[in-house]
Enzyme design. Structure first.
Site, PDB file in Angstrom:
ATOM      1  N   GLY A 103      -1.433   0.523  29.345  1.00  0.00           N
ATOM      2  CA  GLY A 103      -0.383  -0.435  29.683  1.00  0.00           C
ATOM      3  C   GLY A 103      -1.010  -1.691  30.243  1.00  0.00           C
ATOM      4  CD  GLU A 126       1.789  -3.726  26.963  1.00  0.00           C
ATOM      5  OE1 GLU A 126       3.012  -3.490  26.845  1.00  0.00           O
ATOM      6  OE2 GLU A 126       1.160  -3.580  28.029  1.00  0.00           O
ATOM      7  CG  ASN A 161       4.008   5.802  23.367  1.00  0.00           C
ATOM      8  OD1 ASN A 161       3.618   6.095  24.491  1.00  0.00           O
ATOM      9  ND2 ASN A 161       5.248   6.010  22.959  1.00  0.00           N
ATOM     10  CB  ALA A 162      -1.244   5.819  26.553  1.00  0.00           C
ATOM     11  CB  CYS A 181      -2.852  -1.970  36.606  1.00  0.00           C
ATOM     12  SG  CYS A 181      -4.603  -1.579  36.755  1.00  0.00           S
ATOM     13  CG  ASP A 184       9.167   1.021  33.553  1.00  0.00           C
ATOM     14  OD1 ASP A 184       9.765   1.013  34.645  1.00  0.00           O
ATOM     15  OD2 ASP A 184       9.736   0.898  32.458  1.00  0.00           O
ATOM     16  CB  THR A 259      -3.142  -6.923  36.927  1.00  0.00           C
ATOM     17  OG1 THR A 259      -2.618  -6.744  38.242  1.00  0.00           O
ATOM     18  CG2 THR A 259      -4.158  -5.830  36.651  1.00  0.00           C
ATOM     19  CD  GLU A 260      -2.177 -11.397  33.538  1.00  0.00           C
ATOM     20  OE1 GLU A 260      -3.010 -12.143  33.009  1.00  0.00           O
ATOM     21  OE2 GLU A 260      -2.317 -10.156  33.564  1.00  0.00           O
ATOM     22  CD  GLU A 261       4.065  -7.258  36.979  1.00  0.00           C
ATOM     23  OE1 GLU A 261       4.526  -7.103  38.121  1.00  0.00           O
ATOM     24  OE2 GLU A 261       4.680  -7.854  36.082  1.00  0.00           O
TER      25      GLU A 261
END
EC number: 2.1.1.33
Length: 286
Positions: A103, A126, A161-162, A181, A184, A259-261
């Site tokens: 992800g 992803e 899709n892991a 990281c 959801d 990470t962006e998050e």
């Protein structure tokens, strides 16, 4: 033009931008970019603009996403993702993927891990289409603009899709590190089964991790953090590292800030909850 959905207008900026990037992606996605093809004869590539890759924040992992995946790890063609590490004389890869970012989002962690682990091949997985396209375009631009120094050749991304197909990509004990990281959180009780850390999935992660391999987790949702810690601690093949180890680990420092998050949480002065677990050897059969 449909004002409610500018993507339906073939002349909208977003559609034109995506079309241009798609053509560029088809041309350079699987090309070995080196000094002989330096930056398309000196031309620099602009980094992709995130606003043209809008997509929902999350995707249902149980939906049929019509994904392409190998029937087994032996059928996976890694040369398309890492052409710099393909030996045409032997027809084999010179390295295997050893680090996976599950992800990977917009690829911030991949970009920072690349120079930190230049001897490792690092794969981002992803599930969202436009986010995957963004990371692909970002890596193409970075590889092209840094072709002289062969930078960013050791990272790439696939749409996958892991939760369904991880063992289709990786051999047993192939990976040394796995990152989860800001996954959801799936807040609703009935959706907890869709969380990326569950007892069943941990057994699959243990399968592809080598002994003493590490699972890295980070989130800004304390409930999710407690959930992941609980399930990892209950699994017989994982053992948590202590805080001192986490504070001194290079990957944890990168994960917290790359990470962006993570950057979004930092701007909002939010909390980041980290937990790292070691993959234990399989118990001896007496």
């Amino acid at each position: 033009m449909d004002l409610r959905n500018p993507n339906r207008d073939p002349n909208s900026r977003r559609v034109l931008y995506r079309t241009n990037k798609e053509e560029n992606r088809k041309e350079l996605k699987h090309v070995k970019i080196d000094e002989s093809t330096l930056a398309q004869e000196g031309k620099k590539l602009d980094l992709p603009k995130k606003r043209f890759y809008r997509q929902r924040a999350h995707s249902n992992p149980f939906s049929d996403h019509q994904l392409d995946y190998p029937t087994s790890p032996d059928d996976m063609n890694w040369s398309k993702l890492f052409p710099h590490y393909y030996d045409s004389t032997t027809g084999k890869m010179t390295k295997d993927v050893t680090i996976a970012d599950i992800g990977c989002g917009f690829g911030g962690l991949l970009i920072d891990l690349s120079p930190a682990f230049p001897e490792d091949l690092i794969l981002g997985m992803e599930i969202r289409v436009q986010v995957t396209n963004y990371v692909e375009d970002r890596i193409i631009a970075l590889r092209t603009n840094h072709a002289k120094d062969y930078q960013y050749q050791n990272i790439n991304v696939i749409r996958g899709n892991a939760m369904k197909f991880l063992p289709n990509f990786f051999q047993r004990a192939q990976l040394s590190k796995m990152f989860f990281c800001f996954p959801d959180p799936h807040f609703k009780q009935r959706k907890h089964k869709a969380r990326i850390i569950t007892n069943t999935l941990l057994s699959e992660y243990a399968y592809v991790l080598k002994d003493n391999g590490v699972i890295y987790t980070i989130t800004d949702v304390e409930d999710l953090h407690n959930w992941m810690v609980k399930h990892l601690e209950e699994h017989p093949l994982f053992e948590r590292y202590d805080k001192e180890w986490e504070d001194n680990d290079k990957c944890v420092q990168i994960m917290r800030n790359a990470t962006e998050e993570g950057k979004k949480v930092e701007r909002k002065k939010g909390d980041k909850f980290v937990a790292c677990f070691r993959r234990l050897p399989n118990p001896a059969i007496v």
